[in-house]
Design an enzyme around this catalytic site. Sequence first.
Site, PDB file in Angstrom:
ATOM      1  N   ARG A 100       0.771  -1.153  -0.058  1.00  0.00           N
ATOM      2  CA  ARG A 100      -0.058   0.168   0.086  1.00  0.00           C
ATOM      3  C   ARG A 100       0.891   1.313   0.067  1.00  0.00           C
ATOM      4  O   ARG A 100       1.610   1.495   0.785  1.00  0.00           O
ATOM      5  CB  ARG A 100      -0.924   0.056   1.164  1.00  0.00           C
ATOM      6  CG  ARG A 100      -1.684   1.071   1.495  1.00  0.00           C
ATOM      7  CD  ARG A 100      -2.821   1.076   2.496  1.00  0.00           C
ATOM      8  NE  ARG A 100      -3.904   0.614   2.012  1.00  0.00           N
ATOM      9  CZ  ARG A 100      -5.285   0.760   2.308  1.00  0.00           C
ATOM     10  NH1 ARG A 100      -5.464   1.614   3.230  1.00  0.00           N
ATOM     11  NH2 ARG A 100      -6.365   0.071   1.778  1.00  0.00           N
ATOM     12  N   HIS A 127      -7.037   0.790  -6.589  1.00  0.00           N
ATOM     13  CA  HIS A 127      -7.480  -0.232  -5.502  1.00  0.00           C
ATOM     14  C   HIS A 127      -8.038  -1.511  -5.868  1.00  0.00           C
ATOM     15  O   HIS A 127      -9.141  -1.723  -5.762  1.00  0.00           O
ATOM     16  CB  HIS A 127      -8.365   0.630  -4.343  1.00  0.00           C
ATOM     17  CG  HIS A 127      -8.123   0.110  -3.097  1.00  0.00           C
ATOM     18  ND1 HIS A 127      -7.525  -1.011  -2.618  1.00  0.00           N
ATOM     19  CD2 HIS A 127      -9.065   0.510  -2.025  1.00  0.00           C
ATOM     20  CE1 HIS A 127      -7.773  -1.557  -1.452  1.00  0.00           C
ATOM     21  NE2 HIS A 127      -8.604  -0.705  -0.880  1.00  0.00           N
ATOM     22  N   GLN A 130     -10.106  -4.119  -3.790  1.00  0.00           N
ATOM     23  CA  GLN A 130     -11.474  -3.359  -3.499  1.00  0.00           C
ATOM     24  C   GLN A 130     -12.372  -3.638  -4.533  1.00  0.00           C
ATOM     25  O   GLN A 130     -13.682  -3.999  -4.052  1.00  0.00           O
ATOM     26  CB  GLN A 130     -11.209  -2.076  -2.881  1.00  0.00           C
ATOM     27  CG  GLN A 130     -12.835  -1.401  -2.707  1.00  0.00           C
ATOM     28  CD  GLN A 130     -13.085  -1.652  -1.236  1.00  0.00           C
ATOM     29  OE1 GLN A 130     -12.285  -1.579  -0.323  1.00  0.00           O
ATOM     30  NE2 GLN A 130     -14.162  -2.113  -1.032  1.00  0.00           N
ATOM     31  N   ASP A 227     -16.866   7.493  -2.710  1.00  0.00           N
ATOM     32  CA  ASP A 227     -15.650   7.230  -1.840  1.00  0.00           C
ATOM     33  C   ASP A 227     -15.550   8.728  -1.029  1.00  0.00           C
ATOM     34  O   ASP A 227     -16.374   9.520  -1.477  1.00  0.00           O
ATOM     35  CB  ASP A 227     -14.563   7.037  -2.919  1.00  0.00           C
ATOM     36  CG  ASP A 227     -13.184   7.022  -2.126  1.00  0.00           C
ATOM     37  OD1 ASP A 227     -13.350   6.629  -1.086  1.00  0.00           O
ATOM     38  OD2 ASP A 227     -12.172   7.052  -2.671  1.00  0.00           O
ATOM     39  N   CYS A 267     -16.395   1.960  -0.363  1.00  0.00           N
ATOM     40  CA  CYS A 267     -15.101   1.164   0.234  1.00  0.00           C
ATOM     41  C   CYS A 267     -14.878   1.287   1.454  1.00  0.00           C
ATOM     42  O   CYS A 267     -14.300   0.295   2.208  1.00  0.00           O
ATOM     43  CB  CYS A 267     -13.883   1.493  -0.536  1.00  0.00           C
ATOM     44  SG  CYS A 267     -13.694   3.421  -0.637  1.00  0.00           S
ATOM     45  N   ARG A 295     -13.788  -8.690   1.236  1.00  0.00           N
ATOM     46  CA  ARG A 295     -12.437  -8.491   1.117  1.00  0.00           C
ATOM     47  C   ARG A 295     -11.376  -9.775   1.265  1.00  0.00           C
ATOM     48  O   ARG A 295     -10.510 -10.140   0.707  1.00  0.00           O
ATOM     49  CB  ARG A 295     -11.582  -7.016   1.871  1.00  0.00           C
ATOM     50  CG  ARG A 295     -12.473  -5.791   1.608  1.00  0.00           C
ATOM     51  CD  ARG A 295     -11.867  -5.459   0.093  1.00  0.00           C
ATOM     52  NE  ARG A 295     -10.501  -5.295   0.072  1.00  0.00           N
ATOM     53  CZ  ARG A 295      -9.723  -4.262   0.660  1.00  0.00           C
ATOM     54  NH1 ARG A 295     -10.399  -3.285   1.188  1.00  0.00           N
ATOM     55  NH2 ARG A 295      -8.460  -4.215   0.644  1.00  0.00           N
TER      56      ARG A 295
HETATM   57  N1  NVA Z   1      -9.761   6.923  -1.975  1.00  0.00           N
HETATM   58  C1  NVA Z   1      -9.250   6.444  -0.436  1.00  0.00           C
HETATM   59  C2  NVA Z   1      -9.907   4.940  -0.577  1.00  0.00           C
HETATM   60  C3  NVA Z   1      -9.664   4.375   1.168  1.00  0.00           C
HETATM   61  C4  NVA Z   1      -9.748   2.991   0.953  1.00  0.00           C
HETATM   62  C5  NVA Z   1      -8.064   6.756  -0.054  1.00  0.00           C
HETATM   63  O1  NVA Z   1      -7.185   6.581  -1.002  1.00  0.00           O
HETATM   64  O2  NVA Z   1      -7.904   7.429   0.813  1.00  0.00           O
HETATM   65  N1   CP Z   2     -11.269   0.125   2.143  1.00  0.00           N
HETATM   66  C1   CP Z   2     -10.115  -0.106   2.289  1.00  0.00           C
HETATM   67  O1   CP Z   2      -9.250  -0.259   1.798  1.00  0.00           O
HETATM   68  O2   CP Z   2     -10.248   0.303   3.868  1.00  0.00           O
HETATM   69  P1   CP Z   2      -8.704   0.559   4.812  1.00  0.00           P
HETATM   70  O3   CP Z   2      -8.090   1.663   4.346  1.00  0.00           O
HETATM   71  O4   CP Z   2      -9.290   0.437   6.111  1.00  0.00           O
HETATM   72  O5   CP Z   2      -7.930  -0.657   4.295  1.00  0.00           O
END
Ligand code: NVA
Ligand code: CP
Length: 311
Positions: A100, A127, A130, A227, A267, A295
């Site tokens: 990540r 992502h 997801q 989102d 998500c 997930r």
């Molecule tokens: N768009 C959000 C998704 C979190 C799962 C982010 O990148 O923070």
């Molecule tokens: N949806 C998602 O990826 O959640 P987290 O940021 O908690 O891993």
Amino acid sequence: MRHFLKETDFSRDEAGQVFALARRFKQERGRHERPLAGQTWAMIFAKSSTRTRVSFEVGIHELGGNPLFLNTNDIQIGRGETIADTAKVLARFVHGLIVRTHAQSDLTVLAAHGGLPVVNALTDFLHPCQIYADAFTAAERWAGPQGDLLASLRGRKVAFLGDTSFNMANSWLLGAGLFGMKIALAGPVEYKPGKEISEMAAQAGGAFQFTTDSREAVAGADIVYTDVWASMGQEGEAAERRRRLLPYQVTGKLFAAAKPDALFMHCLPAHAGEEVAQEVLDHPRCVIFDEAENRLHVQKGILAMLARSRG
Ligand code: NVA
Ligand code: CP
């Protein structure tokens, strides 16, 4: 060496195999095979996480493997060691990487230098874990326990509201193409899908519609998706984003303008009163916690596919 850096790293047929594995792993939880037995998978995280971290740690354990969580602040990457060197070192110890981070290009470097399978656990660009879990969540409702999961998605419409220029919208653009779905995105023009993802979506076989009109996007939609307005790394823009994105909140009224059996998806984490109204989060057709649970099952399917391809 196979990687899962974007939705289209698996063919449509392989995505169907991931879904079939996920359905079986879900049904046989605790009783199925353990294709990661004897393996350690490193999880390199440069951003916060609840769902992704826990679902991968539990999933690797349930497949017989050992998850090794590495926050980038605690390893030498945080002090400037190159990604390429880190990949070469980790390859001497572990069997796969789950990452990540911000730049999608970091994943391509890791994939090119480590000789290890790499899984995208979220970048600023995509992502994919997801989106596979979200599509599976809808498909298991539409196909039922025995039906064809992939076929149940074909021709269905996703409406994506809000910031249509970042990871979740981008991933839906690729996922919709792969799964044969239609997609309409609604948001301010400042946050419309970029050139690179638009070209990739066209290659994935998807045609998408972008509009500034939320009502137009949700008309005939089977899934209404949103989102957060300020993603991880965009905290400094939160006030400006709130101002620009407020007209794209998923309200109860807007959700009611989709198909009568439409699902609401997110998500998570969600911010009630910003991108989505509390009444939508409380709606019986809001499936956010099923998405979160799936997930686990879907990522186990992805890891099992990558383990198979390593032989
Ligand atoms: N768009 C959000 C998704 C979190 C799962 C982010 O990148 O923070
Ligand atoms: N949806 C998602 O990826 O959640 P987290 O940021 O908690 O891993």
